[in-house]
Each structure stands twice: as C-alpha cells, then as structure tokens.
Design a protein around this motif. Structure first.
Motif, PDB file in Angstrom:
ATOM      1  N   ARG A  10       0.813  -1.222   0.000  1.00 32.95           N
ATOM      2  CA  ARG A  10       0.000   0.000   0.000  1.00 32.95           C
ATOM      3  C   ARG A  10       0.842   1.266   0.000  1.00 32.95           C
ATOM      4  O   ARG A  10       0.559   2.199  -0.747  1.00 32.95           O
ATOM      5  CB  ARG A  10      -0.947   0.004   1.191  1.00 32.95           C
ATOM      6  N   SER A  11       1.868   1.320   0.825  1.00 31.07           N
ATOM      7  CA  SER A  11       2.667   2.545   0.889  1.00 31.07           C
ATOM      8  C   SER A  11       3.361   2.796  -0.449  1.00 31.07           C
ATOM      9  O   SER A  11       3.466   3.937  -0.897  1.00 31.07           O
ATOM     10  CB  SER A  11       3.672   2.488   2.031  1.00 31.07           C
ATOM     11  N   ASP A  41       2.673   6.115  -2.574  1.00 30.85           N
ATOM     12  CA  ASP A  41       3.779   6.977  -2.984  1.00 30.85           C
ATOM     13  C   ASP A  41       3.745   7.219  -4.489  1.00 30.85           C
ATOM     14  O   ASP A  41       3.946   8.339  -4.949  1.00 30.85           O
ATOM     15  CB  ASP A  41       5.130   6.356  -2.598  1.00 30.85           C
ATOM     16  N   ARG A  42       3.486   6.182  -5.245  1.00 25.69           N
ATOM     17  CA  ARG A  42       3.445   6.334  -6.709  1.00 25.69           C
ATOM     18  C   ARG A  42       2.265   7.172  -7.155  1.00 25.69           C
ATOM     19  O   ARG A  42       2.374   7.936  -8.101  1.00 25.69           O
ATOM     20  CB  ARG A  42       3.384   4.961  -7.383  1.00 25.69           C
ATOM     21  N   LEU A  43       1.152   7.048  -6.486  1.00 28.89           N
ATOM     22  CA  LEU A  43      -0.021   7.831  -6.853  1.00 28.89           C
ATOM     23  C   LEU A  43       0.157   9.301  -6.494  1.00 28.89           C
ATOM     24  O   LEU A  43      -0.454  10.167  -7.099  1.00 28.89           O
ATOM     25  CB  LEU A  43      -1.271   7.269  -6.176  1.00 28.89           C
TER      26      LEU A  43
END
Length: 97
Positions: A84-85, A89-91
């Motif tokens: 999830r992290s 981060d990518r989003l």
C-alpha cells in the motif's frame, strides 16, 4: 503470507464461498443453495478451504457448519499492506502530461 491461501482463493467458486461466509457460519446445504452449486461440489471446495485453514468446520448432529478463520485473511491483509505505501507513494507523484 502463505501461498496456499492465495491458491485456494484463486478459484472463483471458493472465493464466492468465502464471501458468503463473511456474513456468518453456514452449512454445506445453505452454501449450495445460495450459489446454485451441487452439494458434492461445494463439499470438495470446502475441503480445499479447510485444508488451507481458511475455514473451520464444526459438526453439529448430522450437519457440518463452516465458518471463516480470521488468521489467513489477516495475514493476507498484512501482506497487502506492505504494498500500500508503495502504491500511495506512486499515486502521489506528479504526472507529466
């Protein structure tokens, strides 16, 4: 995470059974009726889910009551949380248009 859990849930009928059991324990007959699947097929799928420790069975008289075990699903949730992290981060990265 145990790959047996993913393998067991990869089959669509078994995944549907787990989704049904999310609302509470059911008998083989109740699962068969709700999924419109023959009882012997349901029993085979429940055997796989039981061997993967996703469900547990309690015999009561001549009926078998199945319910979800939380541990394998909690393990799956923890495993997914590790991604999830990275996704968040990518989003959050600015996108070039």
């Amino acid at each position: 995470m145990n790959s047996t859990t993913l393998s067991a849930l990869a089959e669509p009928n078994r995944l549907q059974m787990v989704e049904l059991l999310r609302d509470g324990p059911l008998t083989v007959g109740e699962i068969a009726d709700r999924l419109h699947v023959r009882q012997p097929q349901v029993s085979k799928h429940l055997k796989v889910l039981n061997e993967a420790h996703i469900v547990e069975v309690s015999p009561i008289a001549n009926r078998r009551i199945y319910k979800l075990r939380p541990e394998p699903l909690q393990e799956m949730d923890s495993w997914l949380a590790s991604f999830r992290s990275m996704w968040e981060d990518r989003l959050d990265l600015p996108r070039d248009h």
